[in-house]
Design a protein around this motif. Sequence first.
Motif, mmCIF file in Angstrom:
data_model
loop_
_atom_site.group_PDB
_atom_site.id
_atom_site.type_symbol
_atom_site.label_atom_id
_atom_site.label_comp_id
_atom_site.label_asym_id
_atom_site.label_seq_id
_atom_site.Cartn_x
_atom_site.Cartn_y
_atom_site.Cartn_z
ATOM 1 N N PHE A 253 0.919 -1.219 -0.528
ATOM 2 C CA PHE A 253 -0.207 -0.071 0.070
ATOM 3 C C PHE A 253 0.712 1.816 -0.019
ATOM 4 N N SER A 254 1.044 1.785 -1.241
ATOM 5 C CA SER A 254 1.501 2.983 -1.402
ATOM 6 C C SER A 254 1.572 4.117 -0.306
ATOM 7 N N GLY A 255 1.991 5.141 0.496
ATOM 8 C CA GLY A 255 1.743 5.961 1.412
ATOM 9 C C GLY A 255 1.013 5.156 2.360
ATOM 10 N N ASP B 261 1.616 7.539 5.897
ATOM 11 C CA ASP B 261 0.145 7.511 7.108
ATOM 12 C C ASP B 261 -0.591 7.693 7.575
ATOM 13 N N TYR B 262 -0.294 5.782 8.050
ATOM 14 C CA TYR B 262 -1.129 5.581 8.864
ATOM 15 C C TYR B 262 -0.352 4.739 10.411
ATOM 16 N N GLU B 263 -1.195 4.059 10.726
ATOM 17 C CA GLU B 263 -0.714 3.199 11.612
ATOM 18 C C GLU B 263 0.668 2.736 11.284
ATOM 19 N N VAL B 264 1.419 2.515 11.854
ATOM 20 C CA VAL B 264 2.501 1.202 11.495
ATOM 21 C C VAL B 264 3.856 1.773 12.153
ATOM 22 N N VAL B 265 4.430 0.230 11.772
ATOM 23 C CA VAL B 265 5.809 0.026 12.578
ATOM 24 C C VAL B 265 6.929 0.062 11.492
ATOM 25 N N GLU C 256 7.713 -1.234 5.928
ATOM 26 C CA GLU C 256 6.174 -1.181 6.770
ATOM 27 C C GLU C 256 5.301 -1.973 6.781
ATOM 28 N N LEU C 257 5.663 -2.201 8.055
ATOM 29 C CA LEU C 257 4.453 -3.009 8.461
ATOM 30 C C LEU C 257 3.065 -2.438 9.206
ATOM 31 N N CYS C 258 2.369 -2.679 8.700
ATOM 32 C CA CYS C 258 0.300 -1.957 9.422
ATOM 33 C C CYS C 258 0.027 -3.259 9.863
ATOM 34 N N PHE D 113 10.793 2.349 13.608
ATOM 35 C CA PHE D 113 10.285 3.251 14.426
ATOM 36 C C PHE D 113 9.120 2.519 14.199
ATOM 37 N N ALA D 114 8.002 3.341 14.651
ATOM 38 C CA ALA D 114 6.705 3.607 15.314
ATOM 39 C C ALA D 114 6.015 4.778 14.899
ATOM 40 N N ILE D 115 4.680 4.787 13.917
ATOM 41 C CA ILE D 115 3.445 6.012 14.254
ATOM 42 C C ILE D 115 2.354 5.609 14.471
#
Length: 197
Positions: free
Chosen positions: A53-55, A58-62, A78-80, A135-137
Amino acid sequence: MEFKIEHTWDSLPVSHEPVTVRLKSGSAGLLMEVSAPFFNDPPAPLGEPGKPFSGLWDYEVVEAFFLSERTKRYLEVELCPHGQHLLLLLSGRRRVSKQELPLTFEVSRTETKWEGRAHLPWSYFPPRTDKFNAFAIHGSEAKRTYEALYPVPQHEIQKGQKPDFHRLEFFKQLNLKMLMGEDWKQPESDLWCQLTR
């Protein structure tokens, strides 16, 4: 190898149970396991679970970044918690050479926690991978939170600075031989060879 993300990008302590990233030896690559609180904020991306998934940032991600310090080439994973993923190969800071690579990625989730397992083939790793950061967001708008395993030290932060996960100078040593054994040599990657032609 186990890593806990205990600070925000600017070196402040996180206010929740830290995200854990584990790296294990796999048959043809590394197994990356994530154990993290599930914030469900922002809501799930509209992409199909199990697909790139491109972008996704911008979501919840590690995220995990695997760098060759010598060449400045790196793999970004990037893992969601909703099952989407995004893998990028970068040749130099922020310079994407290839993206949306396929990945075997499984997720399990409760209302408050999620766990993910991703199988990262050796062909995705740049030759001589020797540095790492994770990282985590999560969160939306004013509540958006950026966390880093190896954050920017407080004394390095400039006024008005924003989070930037591509600060390669703050990545730290990753010795894959500690996982794979002293005699192990990183397999050559046709994928990276094609990118350098």
